[in-house]
Design a protein around this motif. Structure first.
Motif, PDB file in Angstrom:
ATOM      1  N   LYS A 306       0.822  -1.208   0.000  1.00 33.52           N
ATOM      2  CA  LYS A 306       0.000   0.000   0.000  1.00 33.52           C
ATOM      3  C   LYS A 306       0.861   1.266   0.000  1.00 33.52           C
ATOM      4  O   LYS A 306       0.477   2.280  -0.576  1.00 33.52           O
ATOM      5  N   THR A 307       2.029   1.174   0.663  1.00 34.25           N
ATOM      6  CA  THR A 307       2.868   2.371   0.756  1.00 34.25           C
ATOM      7  C   THR A 307       3.258   2.893  -0.624  1.00 34.25           C
ATOM      8  O   THR A 307       3.284   4.099  -0.860  1.00 34.25           O
ATOM      9  N   MET A 308       3.562   1.970  -1.533  1.00 33.36           N
ATOM     10  CA  MET A 308       3.950   2.404  -2.877  1.00 33.36           C
ATOM     11  C   MET A 308       2.795   3.122  -3.565  1.00 33.36           C
ATOM     12  O   MET A 308       2.988   4.131  -4.247  1.00 33.36           O
ATOM     13  N   ILE A 400      -4.456   8.471   4.828  1.00 34.83           N
ATOM     14  CA  ILE A 400      -4.502   7.993   6.201  1.00 34.83           C
ATOM     15  C   ILE A 400      -4.114   6.528   6.159  1.00 34.83           C
ATOM     16  O   ILE A 400      -4.815   5.706   5.584  1.00 34.83           O
ATOM     17  N   ASP A 401      -2.968   6.218   6.750  1.00 34.87           N
ATOM     18  CA  ASP A 401      -2.428   4.862   6.640  1.00 34.87           C
ATOM     19  C   ASP A 401      -2.772   4.035   7.865  1.00 34.87           C
ATOM     20  O   ASP A 401      -2.690   4.515   8.987  1.00 34.87           O
ATOM     21  N   GLU A 402      -3.122   2.786   7.647  1.00 36.89           N
ATOM     22  CA  GLU A 402      -3.224   1.805   8.721  1.00 36.89           C
ATOM     23  C   GLU A 402      -4.169   2.234   9.825  1.00 36.89           C
ATOM     24  O   GLU A 402      -3.915   2.001  10.989  1.00 36.89           O
ATOM     25  N   GLN A 403      -5.243   2.892   9.487  1.00 33.00           N
ATOM     26  CA  GLN A 403      -6.125   3.369  10.536  1.00 33.00           C
ATOM     27  C   GLN A 403      -7.443   2.639  10.532  1.00 33.00           C
ATOM     28  O   GLN A 403      -8.075   2.498   9.506  1.00 33.00           O
ATOM     29  N   VAL A 557       1.916  -2.487  13.791  1.00 33.98           N
ATOM     30  CA  VAL A 557       1.556  -2.119  12.419  1.00 33.98           C
ATOM     31  C   VAL A 557       2.718  -1.584  11.601  1.00 33.98           C
ATOM     32  O   VAL A 557       3.548  -0.836  12.092  1.00 33.98           O
ATOM     33  N   GLY A 558       2.729  -1.993  10.356  1.00 31.55           N
ATOM     34  CA  GLY A 558       3.524  -1.289   9.365  1.00 31.55           C
ATOM     35  C   GLY A 558       5.014  -1.520   9.322  1.00 31.55           C
ATOM     36  O   GLY A 558       5.618  -1.405   8.262  1.00 31.55           O
ATOM     37  N   VAL A 559       5.639  -1.831  10.449  1.00 33.28           N
ATOM     38  CA  VAL A 559       7.101  -1.912  10.459  1.00 33.28           C
ATOM     39  C   VAL A 559       7.605  -2.883   9.392  1.00 33.28           C
ATOM     40  O   VAL A 559       7.070  -3.961   9.205  1.00 33.28           O
TER      41      VAL A 559
END
Ligand code: ADP
Ligand code: MG
Length: 702
Positions: A306-308, A400-403, A557-559
């Motif tokens: 998703k980050t990309m 809004i990431d990972e929320q 999350v996310g790491v």
């Protein structure tokens, strides 16, 4: 048009309520108006239309109503085994009533000879018929023995009961209220076509019958109708919000992909995009070029990249002369996004800044100034980004990431950051079930990334009981010796932060004993650390200076550490499914085979067993999300508790998902046919929404 209904009356206007009881009803049950009382539904009905004869009761009789007299009372046992036993007879036989709690209270009320009626689940204990903690009522002679309707039982609290507002009193109030109402107070709001299509009962009847049905069938019909209404109205509202936005709201137009995107895409992209990433990017690009404001939910499993997608979208914004903000749930994650994006962007001419709670006052000032001046293309941060102190020159895109916790209201705050509201992209941490997406995020458009980057080897998940620890540690050692890194995670339960901490530190000592320095180095991260200690420990692991990360769920999350190949989760029985899946998603990010080891005690609850079993069976976050909702029920899904969109009074989005889908479909069709609901068929519906205008935002269109 406005019409005042008796239903809007404050509850103290109801005969028998008065100011003090009204106060309690408000505080304890959220009942402020007649309407609230009407919507305070019984959780069950007592069938007092039939009184059972004790002689006829058999082991599978379940709940029964019995009427008779106390023939003896007896207090037995001591301390923990203390109990109060009442024998009652109805002439046909004898039944025992037992209390293990509230003994003193019952003792005062029930005596030999007391005429009473009891209701409860019967059982057989040592060959005698028994009812434990029955509901009971002392019958005075004027009392009619049976009713022609089923009696509703309402939830109540100790405080309410103390003020004569127990379940039965609430039933009386509701009964009185219904006497005051007529069809015109509860006019039909569903279109005839829908009533006919599903054979739904009329609205007024349904309200009467959900409280006081004559039989089970009437009650069921009432529930079906009111559930449908509830889901349909909520879907119609959400649909109208989407429709209004798509039709009337102006959005910033990003005409081109822009030089930043083209340059990056052709010269700096570190990997080929997955088809899912390409598809979603197209959807986003189309939204942002449409002249309407984008409001999109991106669902992707952990590790789907998703980050990309976020980065490429922000490059489009920059290429069109707009700023973007990228919001992460934790500081660690914000920092990691920042470092990651900086590396990926290389020498591209993009200005990027970060603002977090640990930025110094000076840093903050500088970043805020650059943001307000429009020098920064991208600003990364936590929740703090929605604060008023953060001003933009021309915010064009907010991600809004990972929320899970980002509701409609918070999104609305973001809209105000620019005169024309910025485009909004919400990315979920793990997939959420479709039913939740339709309700909690029902005002958003919806994209799915259901494909993992190529070359990923599926993670193997196993369950190991405590006594297998030596094997597990042996396996961990062999992976480290191959050059891999390992996470060991301890649960974090807010209620007992101290215990959690001790648990973690004890675990850390154990791990140290297995993996002594200088051959092995360990990072430890937990909530009690100073921020910079956290950051140092974190970055040592990220850099590969430490092989093991011992941590609570702060890293959840996310790491992203692709070299990590083992995730050991201690006390895994204490974690929820989404959380386990999210944690597991920390490994399997590189080219090496990865493992997730779920440690647990031997004794576990059935739910915990079910969770661990699902984890071992599947890596599919979409499947896991559905199971999670099934096991936990909607009230408990992380971060949705405060979500107003999920406060259904009757409907349950798990059990009633079929109705939800139908309601969604029906609502969409109606909006397609008549988006102002001005046709005669929709008069009732229109009036209903108008009388509830504040919640709908309906006033804006009519
Ligand atoms: P998430 O969707 O969980 O936020 P990330 O964006 O952190 O996932 O991506 C997970 C990992 O996959 C990162 O290391 C990222 O660089 C990598 N990645 C993303 N997209 C691709 C792709 N198309 N091909 C290969 N690797 C990718
Ligand atoms: Mg992510």
């Amino acid at each position: 048009m406005s019409f005042t209904s008796i239903l809007k009356n404050p509850i103290e206007y109801l005969k028998g309520v008065g100011p003090q009881r009204a106060d309690l009803l408000k505080k304890e049950a959220g009942i402020f108006t007649f309407e609230d009382l009407l919507n305070y539904f019984p959780y069950r009905h007592i069938d007092r239309t039939k009184v059972a004869r004790i002689a006829d009761i058999h082991p599978d009789s379940d709940y029964v109503l019995v009427s008779g007299k106390v023939i003896s009372v007896e207090e037995l046992g001591e301390k923990r085994s203390r109990r109060f036993v009442v024998s009652m007879s109805d002439g046909s036989g004898i039944m025992e009533l037992v209390w293990f709690q509230g003994i003193n209270w019952v003792n005062k009320i029930l005596h030999t000879g007391t005429p009473l009626r009891v209701f409860g689940k019967v059982g057989f204990f040592m060959n005698s018929l028994q009812m434990a903690h029955p509901e009971f009522e002392i019958i005075n002679t004027t009392h009619t023995p049976t009713r022609d309707f089923l009696e509703p039982v309402y939830p109540s609290t100790e405080k309410l009961k103390a003020r004569q507002l127990g379940g039965r009193n609430i039933a009386q109030l509701t009964y009185a209220l219904l006497q005051l109402l007529s069809e015109k107070d509860l006019p039909e709001n569903l279109p005839l076509t829908i009533l006919e299509k599903y054979k739904l009962k009329n609205r007024f009847e349904s309200y009467k019958n959900i409280h006081f049905p004559s039989n089970q069938g009437e009650w069921q019909d009432a529930v079906t109708r009111l559930k449908y209404e509830e889901l349909f109205i909520s879907q119609l509202r959400l649909g109208l919000v989407r429709f209004q936005r798509n039709t009337f709201s102006k959005g910033l137009i990003f005409e081109k992909s822009g030089d930043f995107l083209n340059d990056f895409y052709h010269h700096h992209l570190p990997f080929e995009l997955t088809n899912a990433q390409k598809r979603v990017l197209k959807e986003i690009r189309r939204d942002m070029g449409s002249g309407r404001q984008m409001n999109r939910l991106l669902q992707g499993d952990v590790g789907s990249g998703k980050t990309m997608v976020a980065l490429l979208s922000m490059l489009i914004a920059a290429g069109n002369g707009y700023q973007s903000c990228f919001m992460a749930p934790t500081e660690i994650l914000a920092r990691q996004h920042y470092d990651n994006l900086k590396t990926m962007l290389g020498n591209l001419n993009i200005e990027i800044g970060i603002i977090t709670g640990s930025s110094s006052a000076k840093e903050k000032r500088e970043v805020l100034a650059k943001c307000a001046d429009g020098i920064l293309h991208i600003i990364i941060g936590t929740h703090a980004l929605i604060e008023d102190t953060v001003q933009f020159k021309n915010l064009g895109l907010a991600i809004i990431d990972e929320q899970h916790r980002f509701g409609v209201e918070q999104r609305a705050k973001l809209w105000k950051k620019n005169t024309v509201p910025p485009h909004i992209l919400v990315m979920t941490a793990t997939p959420i079930p479709r039913t939740l997406a339709l309700t909690a995020y029902g005002d958003l458009e919806y994209s799915i990334m259901d494909e993992m980057p190529a070359g990923r080897i599926p993670i193997t998940t196993v369950h190991r009981m405590e006594y297998r620890r030596p094997d597990v540690m042996g396996f961990v050692r062999s992976e480290i010796d191959k050059g891999r890194q390992v996470y060991i995670i301890y649960p974090l339960i807010e209620e007992s932060a101290k215990l959690d901490f001790e648990n973690l530190m004890k675990g850390y000592e154990d791990v140290k004993a297995y993996f002594p320095e200088p051959k092995y180095y360990i990072s430890v991260v937990h909530g009690r650390q100073k921020k910079d200690m956290k950051t140092i420990n974190m970055s040592r692991f990220v850099e590969g200076d430490t092989q093991i990360m011992v941590s609570t769920t702060v890293i959840e999350v996310g790491v992203n550490v692709p070299n990590a190949s083992v995730m050991v989760i201690e006390n895994s029985e204490k974690f929820g499914l989404t959380q386990l899946h999210q944690l597991r998603g920390r490994v399997g990010r590189g080219s090496e085979k990865s493992y997730c080891i779920l440690m647990s005690k031997v004794k576990m609850t059935p739910d915990a067993k079910a969770r661990i079993k699902i984890m071992c069976e599947t890596n599919d976050g979409f499947k896991i999300a559905e199971k999670d909702l099934e096991i936990r029920g909607p009230g408990d899904i992380e971060g949705t508790r405060q979500s107003g969109e999920l406060n259904f009074k009757l409907a349950n989005i798990v059990e009633d998902r079929a109705i939800l889908e139908q309601a969604r479909h029906d609502a969409e069709n109606i909006i397609k046919q008549d988006n102002t609901l001005s046709g005669a068929a929709y008069t009732g519906l229109r009036m209903f929404l108008q009388s509830d205008g504040k919640r709908t935002g309906w006033s804006k269109i009519s």
